[in-house]
Every structure is written in C-alpha cells, then in structure tokens.
Write a protein that holds these residues in place. Structure first.
Motif, PDB file in Angstrom:
ATOM      1  N   PRO A 171      20.463  13.852   9.616  1.00  0.00           N
ATOM      2  CA  PRO A 171      21.122  12.639  10.096  1.00  0.00           C
ATOM      3  C   PRO A 171      22.635  12.732   9.877  1.00  0.00           C
ATOM      4  O   PRO A 171      23.121  13.388   8.957  1.00  0.00           O
ATOM      5  CB  PRO A 171      20.479  11.540   9.259  1.00  0.00           C
TER       6      PRO A 171
ATOM      7  N   GLN B 115      26.810  16.366  20.527  1.00  0.00           N
ATOM      8  CA  GLN B 115      26.414  14.991  20.183  1.00  0.00           C
ATOM      9  C   GLN B 115      26.137  14.903  18.676  1.00  0.00           C
ATOM     10  O   GLN B 115      25.818  15.893  18.020  1.00  0.00           O
ATOM     11  CB  GLN B 115      25.143  14.573  20.947  1.00  0.00           C
TER      12      GLN B 115
ATOM     13  N   LEU C 270      17.358  14.189  18.334  1.00  0.00           N
ATOM     14  CA  LEU C 270      18.206  14.079  19.522  1.00  0.00           C
ATOM     15  C   LEU C 270      17.343  14.392  20.734  1.00  0.00           C
ATOM     16  O   LEU C 270      16.518  15.327  20.695  1.00  0.00           O
ATOM     17  CB  LEU C 270      19.381  15.063  19.458  1.00  0.00           C
TER      18      LEU C 270
ATOM     19  N   SER D 153      21.246  12.473  23.503  1.00  0.00           N
ATOM     20  CA  SER D 153      21.334  11.134  22.885  1.00  0.00           C
ATOM     21  C   SER D 153      20.351  11.038  21.732  1.00  0.00           C
ATOM     22  O   SER D 153      19.443  11.871  21.578  1.00  0.00           O
ATOM     23  CB  SER D 153      21.038  10.057  23.929  1.00  0.00           C
ATOM     24  N   SER D 154      20.558   9.986  20.919  1.00  0.00           N
ATOM     25  CA  SER D 154      19.662   9.752  19.778  1.00  0.00           C
ATOM     26  C   SER D 154      18.244   9.542  20.297  1.00  0.00           C
ATOM     27  O   SER D 154      18.020   8.776  21.235  1.00  0.00           O
ATOM     28  CB  SER D 154      20.120   8.524  18.973  1.00  0.00           C
TER      29      SER D 154
ATOM     30  N   ARG E  18      17.028   8.721  13.207  1.00  0.00           N
ATOM     31  CA  ARG E  18      18.285   9.279  12.693  1.00  0.00           C
ATOM     32  C   ARG E  18      18.235  10.801  12.615  1.00  0.00           C
ATOM     33  O   ARG E  18      19.259  11.432  12.442  1.00  0.00           O
ATOM     34  CB  ARG E  18      18.580   8.700  11.305  1.00  0.00           C
TER      35      ARG E  18
ATOM     36  N   THR F  44      23.923  13.051  15.508  1.00  0.00           N
ATOM     37  CA  THR F  44      22.724  12.255  15.151  1.00  0.00           C
ATOM     38  C   THR F  44      23.182  10.989  14.448  1.00  0.00           C
ATOM     39  O   THR F  44      24.270  10.936  13.860  1.00  0.00           O
ATOM     40  CB  THR F  44      21.778  13.030  14.215  1.00  0.00           C
ATOM     41  N   ALA F  45      22.339   9.976  14.560  1.00  0.00           N
ATOM     42  CA  ALA F  45      22.692   8.699  13.914  1.00  0.00           C
ATOM     43  C   ALA F  45      22.738   8.903  12.404  1.00  0.00           C
ATOM     44  O   ALA F  45      21.920   9.642  11.829  1.00  0.00           O
ATOM     45  CB  ALA F  45      21.673   7.630  14.272  1.00  0.00           C
TER      46      ALA F  45
ATOM     47  N   HIS G 247      28.675   6.660  15.828  1.00  0.00           N
ATOM     48  CA  HIS G 247      27.653   5.784  15.231  1.00  0.00           C
ATOM     49  C   HIS G 247      28.179   5.201  13.929  1.00  0.00           C
ATOM     50  O   HIS G 247      28.753   5.910  13.101  1.00  0.00           O
ATOM     51  CB  HIS G 247      26.361   6.567  14.949  1.00  0.00           C
TER      52      HIS G 247
END
Length: 997
Positions: A154, A177, A108, A100-101, A105, A179-180, A257
C-alpha cells in the motif's frame, strides 16, 4: 536454381511490410508478387514489378497477421524462378491503458482497449517504481482487457508495461500509478514529561507521507504540525504546557491519495504542589494542611490525610485547582498524621508529601495491677491508647521505686524483685510526639511466701496420720489447710493453726486409705501457694484364706475375706515344694477369689495372700491343695505297616501312672480289645484287624485317686487294592469300559484317575461306590490311549494303585475327496483331519475298471492328502482312508473318480461310396469308457452327425452323406465327465456314380 534471397521487414509499421530481394544473375524481365493469407491461402494482393525493382511495400495490411508472399522472377527464354517467404506484421499497441486502485489498498487494476489487428496474447510487467524491482510478469490470452494485481504494497508507486504479442513481435505501452495508502494503526499519545507528549503508531510503511497535527484542547489552537516520510513510527512533541489535554490527528498520503487516519488525546503530566506542611489548628483534635500552587494547569487537587506510621488513608478531600490549604477536624487524639496533596490532570497525578504531625494524647483506660499469685512480682496492664508510647511509675509508700518508658503496642508490664506481702502504687501516662497525658493510678499487694517441707506419715498406725512442716521466712499470720481422701477427693476436715505451730496429728481415719493434706500460709487478704503431702494409713491383713481344687486338670482356686479399711490390691504367691518356680499374681481390691491355671498335674501347692495399700502391705497365713492329673494328649491312630494293623501313639502330659488302651469298632462302639501299658510308653501296634475298617481308640490315665480319659481318636486300616483290572473301548462311543474284581476286607468306595498319554494336563478323576466292579469313562478323545489307575478308599487312606492302559477307537476321516486336476495319470486325494489321535493312516486305491486293489499307502497321523501317479488313463478308481490306532481302525466312505482319457491317434478317413465316410483310429494307454464321433459340413460349419460308441470301437462308417461334399470329422475319447478329442480332419465324399461316368 537462381536464388532471389527474399527478405521482409516492417520498419515498426504494423499495417505494412517491406519486401526486398536480390536481382537474379543475368537480370529479370519482371517480377510477379503474390500476397496470400497464411493458412487459408486466400490471395489478397497480386502485384507486378519492373525488371530493375528489388523491393516493394505492401500497405493496408492487418496488424499482427501472418502472410505468405511468393516472388516470381521472369527470366530470359521464358524461364521463371520463384521463392516463397512467410512474414507477420507487427501488432498494434493497446489503447486507453489505465491503472487504478482495485478496491483495496494492496491492489491495482489494469484496463485497456484492444489495438487493431490480431495478436497472440498480452504480456504484463509490473515494477516497483522506487526500488525499480520487478514485481509481477503475467501472460494473458488475446481476448483479455483487464487484470488485477493484488498483494502489492500500500502507498507505493508502480509502473506497468503492457506488451501486445504477435509471433516474435510486440508493441508496448506503459503507465504509472500509486496504490492507496494504508492507515497506520495503534495510534497512541502518551506523556513523556510535564512538557512533552510521545506519539507512536504501527503499520506506517503503507504511506509515502504521514501528516500529524497536535491541538491544545484548552485553547483550541494548533500547537504543532508535522509531515514525515514513510517508515517513521514515533515522534515526541516538546515545549508543551504541563497538565494540559492535547488532540493528535494523523493522515496518510501516497501520490494523489490521502486517507484520514485515527486520532488520539492525551494529557501532559501536571506539576506537583510545593512546600506541603501539616500543623496543629486552633481547635482540639484538628490539623491544617498548606502548600504552594505549582505552574501549569490541573483539573483539581486530591488531599489525602494518612494516619499512623503505615500511612493508612483516613480522609480524602477534592479541591479546586487554585486552592492552597484545608483543615481536618475531629481527629483521633494522640495519633500521628501526614498529608499527601495530589495535582490531577486527566488520568495523571503529581503528588507531594508533608512531614508528620501529632494530636494531643489521652491517658490509658482499664488500668489494673495484679499479683497473679507471685510474692516477688506485680503485673500492670491497661487498655491500648493512641500515642507513641507510655510512661510508667511504681511507688512504695509514696516514694518512686521504678520509672519506665514503653513503646506503643505494649499494654502490660511485670515488676520483678518486689517484697512479699507489700502494698505498691502504679501510675501510667500516654506520650505522643511532644505531648504527655495526665496519669492514671492504682494500688495492690504482693503475695506471701508458702510454708516449707510439709510431710504426712502414718507411723505404723492404721487409723491416724501426723503432719509436720517448717515456717515461711516472712509475711505469715498463720496456717490453714484441708485433709482430703485422695481417691474420692472428698473433704475430710479443715485445719487452722497459729503461726507458731509446726505439726498436727489427724485421728479416726480409715485403715489402708490414702489421704492428702493441703496447707497454705496466710498474709493479709492473700493466701500463699498451697503445699501438699500424701500418705496411706497402714492396711489390715486378709482373713479366711483357702485353696480349692476346681476339678480342672491344671487349676486351683483361691478364696479369702477382705478385712476392714481400704485395699489397693491383693498379691497372691503360689508355690510347690517339688518345683523351684513360683507364681506371683496381683488382683484388684474388690476381688476375693482367683483361679491359678497352667499348673503341673498331680502336684501339691501352697498359697499366701498379701494386701497392699500404697507402699504398705500385710500378709495372711498359708493354705494348701493338690492338682488333678492330666489326660493324655495328641492321641493319634494311623495305619500300620500292613493293611491288618493300626499304630496308636500319644504324648504324656505328666501326673499319671498306668495307661489303658481301649479299641472298639467305630460303628458298634463295643470294645473288642483292652491293652495296659506302663507310664513312659507312648505308642502301641494293634494287629489282626480287618483291612479298610474304621476303629475308635480311647486311653485312660490315673494319678492317685483321680482317673481321666483321653479324647477318642478315630483311625482306619488301609484297604486292599482291587484285582483283575481291565480297560477296553466301548464301540465308537469315545469311551472306555473299566472292570475289576473286589478284594477282601472293607472300603468306603473307589477312586479312578484317567490320564491322557503324553499330556501335561491334570488327570480326570472319577468315583465309584464300594460295591461297584465297573465304570464307563465317557467323553474321551478318539484314537487316544489313557493310563487308568484305581484305588480302594477307606476314610482318608487309599490302597496301593492298580494301573492299566486302554485306547479308544480312532475317528474315521471325514470329507474324503478324490479329484482329477486335469491329468490322465494322476488323482489327488484329500480329507479333513478327524478329532483325536491315531498312529497312522492306511490309504487303499482300487481300480474299478479291473476290479482290483492296485495301491496301498501308509501315511503319518498328520497327513491330509496324497497324489496317486502312474495311473491308467481313462479308468475309474475308488479310494478309502482308514485311521489306525494300535489294533483299532476306523474307515471313511469310498469315493470314486476317473482319470482323463487320451485322445485317439492315427485317425484316418475314407469314402467307400458317394454317401459314406469310413473313420478309423487307434488308442494309447488304457483306452476310454467310450468314443464320440462328431461330423460337420466343412463349408458352412453346420453339425451333420453325432455318434456315441462304446470303449471297444476303433472305427465307424458315416452314412447318408451328400456326394462330393467336404466334411470335418473329430473323434473324442470319454471317461466319466472327462473327454479328449482329436483335431478336426476333413475329407470329401465321392462324386455320385452318374457324374463319375
């Protein structure tokens, strides 16, 4: 020796192990399998297997754990063979892996739950999904359950694999996953044209997709939407409305995101108005502007009225976006105007310009016409009027003579080539575009011409002047003039005559005075430029001229009386019949005497005085007088070749005959000698005088009836030098006593010079009174020789020097030391260098043991130490250092020291009785100051006895000892503070007599 070839595998099962082996040759009756924990040795499972079994599964094991397995085969005849192997179960993978973030940004956070069993650690591998590029490999301890990956890109997708490690085995779990995304920055929206907007932004790589929405703020409708892949940094929106405000919104998306980004507003450029015109309105000094309305939108119009060719803004008007005209009133007459119409939309403008238009001009004001003193020109001038230029007309008797057109900015014009004394009319009008104003008129006259060749002369007269001239060519009705005194500028009289006059005589004037006559021709109201002429009346000669001797050796004074009238200056001419050269001098008009200096002595001179007024002069009769003779100059009195002589010399200045030399003693002023010498002789030697005495000399010169004395000169005879000079040291006081005997004659005192031998420094100077016969020179360097010189002094003169050399006593060495550095045959002597100088050192070493001097050394003056060798061991010595300068000496104090003794040799021990030991030894070298015998109990090490003996002892009996006891004995040789010991020797006393029996 049977080999079972045991092997283990887990077949990807983390809680089981498959054990396999080979059946031994000849077969086996059965197998015993033992599973133990590796390290602790705890037996966990004990299994039996049949004779034909070659494998076995161990279940229910702990994942990632090391085990020890022993396989024992039972062979025939009750024989057995065993083999032990170690194995490890595979680890179990992590559970509940998440990515998860991490709160930023560019990060992880990985998190997981531990699988069952044991593990050695975790291995984390992170990849960039799009490029399949490894980003980070991390090894963690077995207790770790989270890890933060930072510094990532990011808006990018990453893949993570978490491997549980146990020995060489591992179990992995993977996850993906994003990244934001990062929000693009520096969003800008700017117009590209009237129908397009350009959007640009920075930092666009932090999002997978960018979403743009453009909205018309006037209608609140969305005009365009756009989705763009990563990396796009600009976009141009086309087909928009001119002059309209738009809003642009931006958002960034990466995987799940979405981040709302910045927004911006901007206007498209408006269109400029068309067909802009500027023309006259019905009202005076008014102009009207018109234009056609362009397409699109705008907020309003800004109409700017500009004045002149430079287009300086004078008025601004704001109008609604639907307006198409405006009228400007109250403008300047004769002025050029243009108009600019600007359509305004937001911060942007679109402008259109009109052609120029004019208002009607007005005639200039302040018109003038002046001659400025010129007979052939007139200057026309006027005040600036608004317009393009001017129209000029010059007329003579209502007939135009010259027409001219001038540009704006010119406010004067000169008419050349006109007739003298003539009346002219001038007209001027203003022009502006197609318009011309009504004219302004004025009239004036040209000047008449001046008269020609005006002259003024005295004709040799002292009280009158005559003026003459030639008539002007035209325009003159008569002449007028004024006579002035040139120097004082005072008016003397006015002169007015008709046009037919050519000269006039001016009477009753002052002799020798300068006059100026100014004349002008007259025509109508104007006078011509003035012409002037100047001259002097003739001066009168001076009277009462005399020449007088001023009693100065080379001076004569002239006197005279001033005659009537003015004088510019007096000129004096002085000459002598015996000299070719003459003196000419000029003085001011108020001077009636003058002194001539620098003349030849004893000479007759003649004088003539001439008065000057302008270019004219008058001279007096001659006067005569004689000058005085001069005294002798540069009288010098110097010592003669002998101390009893004086040499007198002088310089003759002329005009004298014989000279009388007078000699006197300076203190008494009584003349002791008169010597007469003829002219031409310039020196004299006076003999038989007292050495070192002060005398005065005066020389008298005579020329005709005049006598004059020279200045008094002072001189000294040279004194005789002192006799029997000596210089000797004053004890240890670092001084020299200088003595001498007085020589015959006089003197003012003595001068002594003391110079250190070999030194480049300046000598030291001392003075002594004239009756002194000795002086002490203090503060000298010890052990140093000095050159002493002495002179007898009389006035500025010295006698021949007497020289002698004397030496001071040297300084004794200080801080003398005699040191033993641990040697039995050497001593080290050192001392501090004393101040001053010396020739050398004498160093004497004494043996206090033998009461004799054993060594004497001579060392250089810079030596500071010496080592004495081959000395007698264990002896006491004394040393003394003496500094020597010539026959002078200074000695240090005596210091003493011992050499180290040598240890005794040939030590022997004997026990003459049960309570006694006999110690004997021998010595080498000079022996020792004494001996010490130390006795101790050999068993306990306890000291028993300590005996001090003199230096002659060679044996000693130790008594009161215990029978049958072993003792240690050592003998030390001593010398002062130093000692040298034998090694410890051991010996037993005898058993007591009873035991022996």
């Amino acid at each position: 020796g049977t080999v079972l070839n045991v092997s283990v595998s887990d077949h990807d099962r983390s809680d089981s192990l498959l054990l396999s082996w080979d059946e031994p040759e000849g077969g086996a009756k059965g197998y015993l399998l033992a599973l133990s924990s590796l390290g602790s040795g705890t037996l966990l499972q004990n299994v039996s297997a049949g004779p034909n079994t070659t494998s076995f599964w161990f279940h229910g094991l702990t994942p990632g754990t090391c085990y020890e397995i022993e396989v024992t085969a039972t062979l025939a005849c009750m024989d057995t063979t065993s083999q032990t192997i170690t194995a490890q179960t595979s680890p179990s993978p992590v559970r509940n892996l998440s990515l998860s973030s991490g709160g930023g940004r560019a990060s992880l956070r990985a998190a997981w739950a531990h699988g069952q069993g044991r593990r050695d650690g975790y291995g984390l591998a992170l990849w960039h999904s799009h490029s399949n590029t490894p980003v980070r490999n991390v090894s963690l301890l077995p207790g770790a359950s989270t890890f933060l990956f930072d510094g990532l890109l990011p808006g990018s997708e990453y893949a993570l694999k978490v491997s549980t490690l146990a020995g060489s085995s591992q179990a992995s779990t993977s996850i993906h996953q994003w990244t934001a995304p990062s929000i693009p920055t520096q969003l800008r929206l700017s117009p590209g044209s009237s129908t397009s907007l350009i959007a640009s932004w920075a930092d666009a790589t932090g999002a997978a997709w960018l979403h743009l929405e453009l909205r018309n703020l006037l209608t609140q409708k969305v005009s365009t939407t756009l989705s763009a892949r990563r990396g796009l940094t600009s976009y141009t929106f086309q087909h928009l409305h001119p002059g309209t405000q738009y809003w642009l919104g931006l958002s960034a998306t990466a995987g799940p995101h979405t981040v709302v980004g910045p927004n911006a507003t901007a206007w498209t450029y408006p269109l400029s108005p068309g067909n802009v015109t500027l023309s006259s309105a019905e009202e005076q000094n008014s102009l009207q502007a018109r234009w056609s309305i362009p397409g699109g939108q705008r907020d309003f119009y800004v109409v700017t009225l500009r004045e002149g060719e430079d287009g300086v803004p004078t008025r601004n008007v704001s109008l609604g976006g639907d307006s198409d005209h405006v009228t400007f009133r109250g403008l300047s007459p004769g002025q050029q105007y243009s108009v600019q119409v600007v359509a305004v939309a937001g911060p942007y403008r679109a402008a259109a310009q009109s052609t120029a238009a004019w208002t009607e001009p007005q005639a200039p004001s302040g018109v003038s016409l002046s001659s400025q003193g010129s007979p052939h020109s007139l200057l026309a001038s006027w005040e600036e009027a608004t317009g393009e230029g001017y129209l000029l007309v010059l007329s003579l008797a209502e007939h135009p003579v010259k027409n001219s057109s001038l540009l704006r900015g010119v406010t004067s014009f000169t008419y050349e080539g006109l007739h003298p004394g003539t009346l002219y009319t001038f007209e001027v009008s203003t022009m502006a575009g197609p318009y011309t104003s009504s004219p302004r008129c004025i009239s004036n006259w040209t000047y008449p011409l001046p008269l020609k060749q005006l002259t003024l002369s005295n004709g040799g007269h002292s009280t009158s002047l005559q003026a003459s001239w030639r008539a002007a060519s035209s325009g003159s009705t008569g002449y007028t003039g004024t006579l002035w005194e040139t120097k004082s500028q005072e008016q003397v009289r006015n002169v007015t005559v008709g046009s037919d006059w050519m000269n006039v005589t001016l009477e009753n004037l002052v002799p020798g005075r300068q006059y100026t006559l100014e004349m002008a021709a007259v025509a109508g109201p104007y006078r011509s430029p003035v012409r002037s002429a100047t001259d002097w009346t003739y001066p009168l000669a001076p009277a009462g001229v005399t020449l007088t001797n001023t009693r100065r050796p080379m001076g004569l004074s002239a006197f005279w009386d001033k005659a009537a009238g003015d004088v510019d200056q007096f000129h004096l001419q002085l000459y002598s019949k015996s000299h070719a050269a003459q003196t000419n001098t000029s003085v001011g008009p108020n001077t009636h005497n003058f002194t001539f200096l620098g003349l030849s002595p004893g000479t007759q001179y003649f004088l003539k005085v001439t008065v000057l007024a302008g270019p004219y002069r008058s001279s007096s009769h001659f006067a005569t007088e004689w000058t005085y003779p001069l005294s002798l100059a540069n009288v010098s009195v110097q010592p003669g070749q002998k101390p009893q002589e004086l040499h007198v010399s002088w310089v003759e200045s002329g005009g004298g005959r014989d000279h009388l030399v007078q000699l006197s003693v300076a203190e008494s002023l009584s003349i002791i000698r008169n010597v007469s010498v003829p002219r031409g002789v310039t020196q004299l030697d006076l003999e038989g005088l007292v050495p070192g005495s002060r005398y005065r000399v005066e020389i008298i010169s005579q020329a005709g009836p005049h006598r004059i004395s020279s200045q008094t000169a002072i001189g000294y005879t040279v004194p005789l030098p002192p006799r029997s000079l000596s210089a000797s040291p004053v004890g240890m006081a670092r001084a020299l006593a200088v003595h001498w005997e007085t020589a015959p004659g006089q003197r003012d005192g003595y001068l002594l010079s003391v110079l250190e031998e070999g030194s480049s420094a300046l000598p030291r100077n001392l003075e002594a009174g004239k009756d002194s016969t000795n002086v002490t020179v203090p503060q000298l360097e010890p052990g140093t020789c000095y050159l002493v010189r002495i002179w007898a002094v009389a006035g500025p003169y010295r006698s021949l020097p007497e020289n002698i050399t004397g030496c001071t006593v040297p300084a004794a060495p200080a801080n003398l030391s005699l040191t033993n550095l641990g040697s039995s045959s050497e001593l080290y002597t050192s001392w501090n260098k004393p101040p001053g100088r010396r020739d050398h050192y004498h160093i004497t070493l004494y043996s206090l043991s033998t009461q004799s001097r054993i060594q004497v050394q001579t060392l250089s003056p810079d030596a500071l130490n010496i080592t004495w060798t081959h000395l007698e061991a264990g002896s006491k010595f004394a040393v003394q250092v003496t500094a020597v300068k010539g026959s002078l000496e200074a000695s240090s104090i005596n210091v003493t020291q011992w050499t180290y003794p040598l240890a005794p040799v040939n030590l022997t021990l004997g026990s003459p009785s049960a309570s006694a030991l006999v110690v004997s030894w021998a010595v080498v070298g000079g022996g020792a100051e004494g001996f010490v015998v130390d006795v101790g109990d050999a068993a306990s090490g306890t000291p028993v006895g300590h005996m001090v003996l003199d230096g002659d002892a060679r044996s000693h009996i130790l008594r009161s000892l215990s029978p049958g006891t072993r003792y240690t004995v050592a003998v030390r040789a001593t010398a002062g503070p130093f000692h040298a010991s034998t090694p410890n020797f051991t010996h037993c006393t005898r058993e007591c007599d009873v035991l022996l029996a």
